[in-house]
Motif scaffolding. Structure first.
Motif, PDB file in Angstrom:
ATOM      1  N   UNK A 194       0.841  -1.195   0.000  1.00 24.54           N
ATOM      2  CA  UNK A 194       0.000   0.000   0.000  1.00 24.54           C
ATOM      3  C   UNK A 194       0.881   1.251   0.000  1.00 24.54           C
ATOM      4  N   UNK A 195       1.828   1.310   0.934  1.00 25.52           N
ATOM      5  CA  UNK A 195       2.700   2.488   1.026  1.00 25.52           C
ATOM      6  C   UNK A 195       3.566   2.633  -0.221  1.00 25.52           C
ATOM      7  N   UNK A 196       4.094   1.519  -0.714  1.00 20.96           N
ATOM      8  CA  UNK A 196       4.935   1.571  -1.913  1.00 20.96           C
ATOM      9  C   UNK A 196       4.152   2.142  -3.088  1.00 20.96           C
ATOM     10  N   UNK A 197       2.923   1.672  -3.252  1.00 18.74           N
ATOM     11  CA  UNK A 197       2.094   2.121  -4.378  1.00 18.74           C
ATOM     12  C   UNK A 197       1.751   3.607  -4.251  1.00 18.74           C
ATOM     13  N   UNK A 198       1.347   4.025  -3.055  1.00 15.54           N
ATOM     14  CA  UNK A 198       0.951   5.417  -2.852  1.00 15.54           C
ATOM     15  C   UNK A 198       2.094   6.372  -3.167  1.00 15.54           C
ATOM     16  N   UNK A 199       3.283   6.082  -2.642  1.00 14.71           N
ATOM     17  CA  UNK A 199       4.402   7.006  -2.835  1.00 14.71           C
ATOM     18  C   UNK A 199       4.980   6.903  -4.237  1.00 14.71           C
ATOM     19  N   UNK A 200       4.936   5.726  -4.833  1.00 18.32           N
ATOM     20  CA  UNK A 200       5.447   5.581  -6.198  1.00 18.32           C
ATOM     21  C   UNK A 200       4.575   6.339  -7.193  1.00 18.32           C
ATOM     22  N   UNK A 225      18.541  -9.277   0.316  1.00 21.96           N
ATOM     23  CA  UNK A 225      18.329  -8.042  -0.442  1.00 21.96           C
ATOM     24  C   UNK A 225      17.954  -8.348  -1.890  1.00 21.96           C
ATOM     25  N   UNK A 226      17.168  -7.442  -2.457  1.00 17.79           N
ATOM     26  CA  UNK A 226      16.767  -7.554  -3.862  1.00 17.79           C
ATOM     27  C   UNK A 226      16.396  -6.163  -4.350  1.00 17.79           C
ATOM     28  N   UNK A 227      16.592  -5.908  -5.632  1.00 17.64           N
ATOM     29  CA  UNK A 227      16.261  -4.602  -6.201  1.00 17.64           C
ATOM     30  C   UNK A 227      14.786  -4.480  -6.552  1.00 17.64           C
ATOM     31  N   UNK A 228      14.095  -5.592  -6.688  1.00 20.29           N
ATOM     32  CA  UNK A 228      12.691  -5.559  -7.076  1.00 20.29           C
ATOM     33  C   UNK A 228      11.787  -5.253  -5.876  1.00 20.29           C
ATOM     34  N   UNK A 229      11.047  -4.158  -5.973  1.00 24.37           N
ATOM     35  CA  UNK A 229      10.081  -3.811  -4.925  1.00 24.37           C
ATOM     36  C   UNK A 229       9.048  -4.917  -4.795  1.00 24.37           C
ATOM     37  N   UNK A 230       8.590  -5.437  -5.933  1.00 22.14           N
ATOM     38  CA  UNK A 230       7.557  -6.479  -5.901  1.00 22.14           C
ATOM     39  C   UNK A 230       8.050  -7.734  -5.190  1.00 22.14           C
ATOM     40  N   UNK A 231       9.284  -8.120  -5.450  1.00 19.73           N
ATOM     41  CA  UNK A 231       9.855  -9.307  -4.802  1.00 19.73           C
ATOM     42  C   UNK A 231       9.909  -9.118  -3.291  1.00 19.73           C
ATOM     43  N   UNK A 232      10.511  -8.004  -2.853  1.00 21.24           N
ATOM     44  CA  UNK A 232      10.686  -7.773  -1.424  1.00 21.24           C
ATOM     45  C   UNK A 232       9.345  -7.636  -0.716  1.00 21.24           C
ATOM     46  N   UNK A 233       8.396  -6.948  -1.342  1.00 22.52           N
ATOM     47  CA  UNK A 233       7.069  -6.791  -0.730  1.00 22.52           C
ATOM     48  C   UNK A 233       6.436  -8.154  -0.479  1.00 22.52           C
ATOM     49  N   UNK A 234       6.519  -9.032  -1.473  1.00 24.97           N
ATOM     50  CA  UNK A 234       5.929 -10.358  -1.319  1.00 24.97           C
ATOM     51  C   UNK A 234       6.707 -11.190  -0.299  1.00 24.97           C
TER      52      UNK A 234
END
Length: 497
Positions: free
Chosen positions: A187-193, A317-326
């Motif tokens: 939610x936070x990632x999407x809002x700020x992105x 660690x990972x560069x993908x926001x989607x990976x880390x979020x999941x």
């Protein structure tokens, strides 16, 4: 319950609910009441330095602290900031903050609600906006509105840091009611992105994610990954065309991650899933208490496996926001010592001699400057530490048009095994071992194709027939390249003496 019912009626009622909630918990103005945890003093000593260490440089700059409370961070921020404005909507809390920290001549204190239009901050006047446990006390709409205002308040290249409790409560303090919003990190990632703004000259700006990670103090002390922080930077829109966008919109969009997981098995997005992970991790000789860095952790399956079966502490660690979020979502409730962070490994820094093991699976093909990264790995490892990498490699000599096009399209940086071996030796590693694992790769591909065929109906139900046909075609293409000796799956193990 009346408070919670009122909260549902609208934004103004919610603000009154939150104000009542915090007035109740601010009767005793202490670290325990602010952190809502009986173990607050111990946690504070460990997590406050950690949080401060994550902040971008703000020495001599303008800092805005939202939800400053009694000043747990105010005093620290004041030591470096050129000027600091500390804001909180509970009068008793901000007064105690002022009584404690008012001697800092570069600090001003304001009792104000961050959601109020009466909170006036000049556009482009702030270099760093800092908040700790603020957004979870706002409604969804209030978070979105505040995020848009934050972008306007920031200078170009200025940063936002915020930390929130996600999914569930962490503190053990008893509460008559709890109006906190324990949201999913996405939610936070999407809002700020999605925040954008334009200035009077027609320039467009947005927020670029600098980092997102679990707070390590909570992972170590509570086996709890739900304390998550983000750092965003305000950039010109045309300047933010980074590799991360490609990963999250093309290579690893949310749907494709779930699709890969369907093929590789729960928790995995790389060759062989749990089976190859068991086989490869066995080569590490992991011992309880060791510290492991997983570079390109994906959705965390290998990290959970290592933490559960070998009692090691994993930084993933990972560069993908989607990976880390999941991965963070999957970690909730598992009680493993795994700390996730969304970050570019080529820009990350750890103290020398931090890790016993550095582990990377099918990730470094994305990295152009491997020699520099390998030198960093060498510094980060303890003496006697081990580096283990699996990665796609290529045959010596010219490549087929098809494979060359595949590499170019994906933006991969692939080397032959001898070159890979030499880069590791040049970085300082000893006892470098390079093993061609292409036969295992081919065997695994066939097993995955067989499994796909057996669960074709379920796969198509979850995704589509086009998705099924595309995956099968891609896996068969990998097989052909592997059989032809073009696409090689390399395993590299190296030691730091």
């Amino acid at each position: 319950m009346a408070h919670l019912e009122a909260m549902k009626q609208g934004g103004e009622d919610e603000r009154e609910v939150q104000r009542s909630y915090w007035k109740e918990h601010c009767v005793n103005l202490s670290v325990e009441s602010m952190m809502l945890d009986s173990n607050a003093s111990h946690l504070d000593k460990e997590e406050r330095p950690e949080v401060l260490s994550l902040l971008p440089s703000y020495e001599g700059k303008s800092v805005l602290e939202l939800g400053a409370g009694i000043g747990r961070f105010t005093a620290e921020l004041a030591q470096k900031a050129g000027q600091l404005l500390a804001v909180d909507f509970i009068e008793s809390a901000i007064k105690k903050n002022e009584n404690t920290n008012g001697h800092h001549k570069n600090v001003k204190f304001m009792c104000a609600d961050v959601t109020s239009p009466n909170l006036h901050i000049s556009e482009g006047s702030v270099d760093l906006i800092f908040s700790n446990w603020l957004l979870m006390y706002l409604s969804d709409e209030e978070v979105k509105n505040l995020a848009e205002r934050m972008v306007k308040w920031l200078n170009v290249n200025g940063c936002i840091f915020f930390r929130e409790s996600c999914f569930h409560q962490s503190g053990d303090s008893k509460r008559k009611y709890n109006p906190t919003h324990y949201r999913e990190p996405r939610f936070y990632t999407k809002v700020f992105k999605e925040c954008h703004m334009s200035d009077d000259n027609g320039n467009s700006f947005e927020l670029s994610l600098v980092g997102c990670k679990c707070i390590g103090a909570y992972v170590r002390n509570k086996k709890n990954q739900n304390q998550i922080c983000w750092i965003w930077q305000k950039v010109k829109s045309q300047d933010d065309r980074r590799f991360q966008r490609f990963l999250d919109s093309v290579e690893y969009n949310h749907k494709d991650i779930l699709l890969y997981e369907h093929v590789y098995g729960h928790g995995f997005v790389s060759t062989g899933g749990l089976e190859t992970t068991r086989e490869i991790v066995a080569k590490l000789g992991l011992k309880p208490g060791q510290k492991v860095l997983d570079v390109g952790c994906g959705i965390g399956g290998g990290d959970f496996y290592m933490a559960e079966n070998f009692d090691v502490e994993v930084v993933a660690i990972d560069l993908s926001i989607n990976m880390i979020s999941l991965a963070i979502e999957r970690a909730i409730g598992l009680k493993y010592a795994v700390e996730f962070e969304c970050v570019d490994c080529t820009k990350k820094s750890y103290p020398d001699k931090t890790f016993d093991v550095i582990y990377s699976r099918d990730t470094l093909l994305h990295i152009k400057d491997k020699p520099t990264l390998f030198r960093s790995f060498y510094k980060w490892l303890k003496p006697g530490g081990t580096l283990l990498i699996t990665d796609y490699c290529k045959s010596v000599g010219s490549l087929s048009v098809e494979y060359a096009e595949y590499i170019k399209k994906r933006g991969y940086y692939i080397h032959d095994m001898k070159a890979y071996f030499q880069m590791l030796e040049n970085a300082g590693f000893d006892d470098v071992i390079a093993v061609d694992q292409t036969n295992l790769f081919l065997k695994t591909l066939q097993m995955e194709l067989n499994a796909l065929e057996n669960k074709k109906v379920d796969f198509i139900d979850d995704f589509s027939e086009d998705d099924y046909n595309e995956i099968v075609e891609r896996w068969k293409a990998k097989q052909m390249r592997g059989v032809a000796g073009e696409q090689i799956w390399g395993l590299f193990i190296a030691k730091k003496k």
